[in-house]
Design a protein around this motif. Structure first.
Motif, PDB file in Angstrom:
ATOM      1  N   SER A   1       0.837  -1.196   0.000  1.00 11.10           N
ATOM      2  CA  SER A   1       0.000   0.000   0.000  1.00 11.10           C
ATOM      3  C   SER A   1       0.876   1.251   0.000  1.00 11.10           C
ATOM      4  O   SER A   1       2.074   1.202   0.284  1.00 11.10           O
ATOM      5  CB  SER A   1      -0.906  -0.002   1.231  1.00 11.10           C
ATOM      6  OG  SER A   1      -0.117   0.155   2.400  1.00 11.10           O
ATOM      7  N   ILE A   2       0.257   2.372  -0.295  1.00  9.56           N
ATOM      8  CA  ILE A   2       0.977   3.645  -0.325  1.00  9.56           C
ATOM      9  C   ILE A   2       1.485   3.994   1.069  1.00  9.56           C
ATOM     10  O   ILE A   2       2.599   4.492   1.227  1.00  9.56           O
ATOM     11  CB  ILE A   2       0.065   4.755  -0.879  1.00  9.56           C
ATOM     12  CG1 ILE A   2      -0.287   4.448  -2.332  1.00  9.56           C
ATOM     13  CG2 ILE A   2       0.724   6.111  -0.769  1.00  9.56           C
ATOM     14  CD1 ILE A   2      -1.316   5.364  -2.919  1.00  9.56           C
ATOM     15  N   LEU A   3       0.686   3.704   2.089  1.00 11.46           N
ATOM     16  CA  LEU A   3       1.098   3.985   3.467  1.00 11.46           C
ATOM     17  C   LEU A   3       2.325   3.158   3.848  1.00 11.46           C
ATOM     18  O   LEU A   3       3.266   3.668   4.458  1.00 11.46           O
ATOM     19  CB  LEU A   3      -0.057   3.703   4.428  1.00 11.46           C
ATOM     20  CG  LEU A   3       0.238   3.942   5.909  1.00 11.46           C
ATOM     21  CD1 LEU A   3       0.563   5.412   6.150  1.00 11.46           C
ATOM     22  CD2 LEU A   3      -0.933   3.501   6.761  1.00 11.46           C
ATOM     23  N   TYR A   4       2.334   1.887   3.461  1.00 11.25           N
ATOM     24  CA  TYR A   4       3.481   1.017   3.751  1.00 11.25           C
ATOM     25  C   TYR A   4       4.745   1.553   3.075  1.00 11.25           C
ATOM     26  O   TYR A   4       5.815   1.607   3.686  1.00 11.25           O
ATOM     27  CB  TYR A   4       3.175  -0.407   3.283  1.00 11.25           C
ATOM     28  CG  TYR A   4       4.294  -1.376   3.526  1.00 11.25           C
ATOM     29  CD1 TYR A   4       4.441  -1.998   4.760  1.00 11.25           C
ATOM     30  CD2 TYR A   4       5.215  -1.665   2.523  1.00 11.25           C
ATOM     31  CE1 TYR A   4       5.470  -2.885   4.989  1.00 11.25           C
ATOM     32  CE2 TYR A   4       6.252  -2.546   2.739  1.00 11.25           C
ATOM     33  CZ  TYR A   4       6.377  -3.160   3.978  1.00 11.25           C
ATOM     34  OH  TYR A   4       7.404  -4.033   4.200  1.00 11.25           O
ATOM     35  N   ASP A   5       4.609   1.965   1.812  1.00 15.97           N
ATOM     36  CA  ASP A   5       5.764   2.513   1.094  1.00 15.97           C
ATOM     37  C   ASP A   5       6.254   3.809   1.732  1.00 15.97           C
ATOM     38  O   ASP A   5       7.462   4.047   1.830  1.00 15.97           O
ATOM     39  CB  ASP A   5       5.409   2.758  -0.375  1.00 15.97           C
ATOM     40  CG  ASP A   5       5.239   1.464  -1.150  1.00 15.97           C
ATOM     41  OD1 ASP A   5       5.757   0.423  -0.684  1.00 15.97           O
ATOM     42  OD2 ASP A   5       4.586   1.490  -2.211  1.00 15.97           O
ATOM     43  N   ALA A   6       5.327   4.651   2.187  1.00 11.93           N
ATOM     44  CA  ALA A   6       5.718   5.908   2.832  1.00 11.93           C
ATOM     45  C   ALA A   6       6.461   5.645   4.143  1.00 11.93           C
ATOM     46  O   ALA A   6       7.463   6.307   4.444  1.00 11.93           O
ATOM     47  CB  ALA A   6       4.494   6.774   3.082  1.00 11.93           C
ATOM     48  N   ILE A   7       5.986   4.674   4.909  1.00  7.38           N
ATOM     49  CA  ILE A   7       6.660   4.321   6.165  1.00  7.38           C
ATOM     50  C   ILE A   7       8.047   3.758   5.878  1.00  7.38           C
ATOM     51  O   ILE A   7       9.022   4.096   6.560  1.00  7.38           O
ATOM     52  CB  ILE A   7       5.802   3.324   6.974  1.00  7.38           C
ATOM     53  CG1 ILE A   7       4.543   4.018   7.481  1.00  7.38           C
ATOM     54  CG2 ILE A   7       6.593   2.738   8.135  1.00  7.38           C
ATOM     55  CD1 ILE A   7       3.527   3.082   8.095  1.00  7.38           C
ATOM     56  N   LEU A   8       8.149   2.930   4.856  1.00  7.26           N
ATOM     57  CA  LEU A   8       9.446   2.357   4.487  1.00  7.26           C
ATOM     58  C   LEU A   8      10.426   3.444   4.038  1.00  7.26           C
ATOM     59  O   LEU A   8      11.605   3.414   4.400  1.00  7.26           O
ATOM     60  CB  LEU A   8       9.267   1.312   3.390  1.00  7.26           C
ATOM     61  CG  LEU A   8      10.491   0.466   3.066  1.00  7.26           C
ATOM     62  CD1 LEU A   8      10.911  -0.351   4.280  1.00  7.26           C
ATOM     63  CD2 LEU A   8      10.211  -0.442   1.896  1.00  7.26           C
ATOM     64  N   ILE A   9       9.939   4.420   3.293  1.00  5.65           N
ATOM     65  CA  ILE A   9      10.797   5.526   2.856  1.00  5.65           C
ATOM     66  C   ILE A   9      11.243   6.364   4.055  1.00  5.65           C
ATOM     67  O   ILE A   9      12.407   6.782   4.139  1.00  5.65           O
ATOM     68  CB  ILE A   9      10.067   6.391   1.807  1.00  5.65           C
ATOM     69  CG1 ILE A   9       9.942   5.616   0.499  1.00  5.65           C
ATOM     70  CG2 ILE A   9      10.794   7.706   1.571  1.00  5.65           C
ATOM     71  CD1 ILE A   9       9.044   6.272  -0.524  1.00  5.65           C
ATOM     72  N   LEU A  10      10.336   6.594   5.000  1.00  7.83           N
ATOM     73  CA  LEU A  10      10.695   7.340   6.210  1.00  7.83           C
ATOM     74  C   LEU A  10      11.772   6.600   7.007  1.00  7.83           C
ATOM     75  O   LEU A  10      12.773   7.199   7.433  1.00  7.83           O
ATOM     76  CB  LEU A  10       9.460   7.574   7.079  1.00  7.83           C
ATOM     77  CG  LEU A  10       9.726   8.253   8.424  1.00  7.83           C
ATOM     78  CD1 LEU A  10      10.206   9.680   8.212  1.00  7.83           C
ATOM     79  CD2 LEU A  10       8.489   8.209   9.293  1.00  7.83           C
ATOM     80  N   ILE A  11      11.581   5.310   7.194  1.00  9.10           N
ATOM     81  CA  ILE A  11      12.572   4.511   7.924  1.00  9.10           C
ATOM     82  C   ILE A  11      13.902   4.501   7.178  1.00  9.10           C
ATOM     83  O   ILE A  11      14.977   4.606   7.786  1.00  9.10           O
ATOM     84  CB  ILE A  11      12.043   3.079   8.159  1.00  9.10           C
ATOM     85  CG1 ILE A  11      10.870   3.118   9.133  1.00  9.10           C
ATOM     86  CG2 ILE A  11      13.139   2.165   8.685  1.00  9.10           C
ATOM     87  CD1 ILE A  11      10.127   1.808   9.261  1.00  9.10           C
ATOM     88  N   ASP A  12      13.838   4.416   5.855  1.00 10.88           N
ATOM     89  CA  ASP A  12      15.053   4.447   5.040  1.00 10.88           C
ATOM     90  C   ASP A  12      15.798   5.768   5.221  1.00 10.88           C
ATOM     91  O   ASP A  12      17.020   5.786   5.379  1.00 10.88           O
ATOM     92  CB  ASP A  12      14.691   4.233   3.572  1.00 10.88           C
ATOM     93  CG  ASP A  12      15.914   4.258   2.674  1.00 10.88           C
ATOM     94  OD1 ASP A  12      16.910   3.597   3.018  1.00 10.88           O
ATOM     95  OD2 ASP A  12      15.877   4.937   1.633  1.00 10.88           O
TER      96      ASP A  12
END
Length: 200
Positions: free
Chosen positions: A125-136
């Protein structure tokens, strides 16, 4: 000196050659950013580059030299050396050991996050990708704080280093700054030729 030049040349060539596959086998995708489309190179990235070259190898090398420095200081303590020299060596060892711990803490999140991101890059999902980018981004910032933080770690952990920094930044800078200002604001008399009474 020649050996150092040869080793630097060899290391430079090896790392340039190591970087070529990144240009050849990676691309940019709108949803995921950079991605690797060659499966063999992806396996190399997953199982060697991130865990070994970016993670374990720097940690092992730093830990090894930290332990060697600690053993060297322990050996120096046993010898008949001046107390001042022992204190300096102990401060240096403390600085190195703190640096190694800091390196492990700062590099580990980035390496783990990169392995996870590359291994599990599927449609989410878009939310999952956004969280992954933030963690990255946070892990990437920690990774670079590792290099920038050495100065502050040494400043915190060593009195001698603090004194030297104070001397270098305050006294030397002040001398240079004051010397320049004095030279810029000096008044120099103008040499004049003889003045006759007719000039008045």
């Amino acid at each position: 000196m020649n050996l150092a030049k040869i080793l630097i040349t060899i290391v430079t060539i090896v790392w340039i050659l190591h970087g070529i596959p990144f240009f050849l086998f990676s691309g940019i995708q709108t949803t995921y950013g950079c991605f690797i489309y060659n499966s063999s190179f992806l396996n190399y990235i997953l199982y060697f580059y991130y865990p070994i070259l970016s993670g374990i190898l720097p940690i092992i090398i730093s830990t090894l030299f930290g332990v060697l420095a600690y053993r060297n200081v322990r050996r120096i303590v046993r010898r008949q050396m001046p107390i001042r020299r022992r204190k300096f060596d102990q401060q240096l060892t403390a600085m190195i050991l703190i640096r190694v711990v800091f390196l492990v803490i700062m590099i580990s999140p980035y390496v783990l996050e990169r392995i996870y991101a590359v291994a599990f890059k599927t449609n989410h999902s878009i939310l999952y990708d956004a969280i992954l980018i933030l963690i990255d981004d946070i892990a990437y910032s920690f990774y670079h704080i590792n290099y920038a933080g050495s100065f502050y770690l040494f400043l915190i952990s060593s009195k001698r280093f603090r004194r030297q920094v104070k001397h270098a930044f305050i006294q030397k800078f002040w001398e240079i700054f004051c010397t320049r200002r004095i030279h810029q604001n000096q008044i120099v008399p103008i040499a004049q030729s003889c003045i006759s009474e007719d000039d008045f």
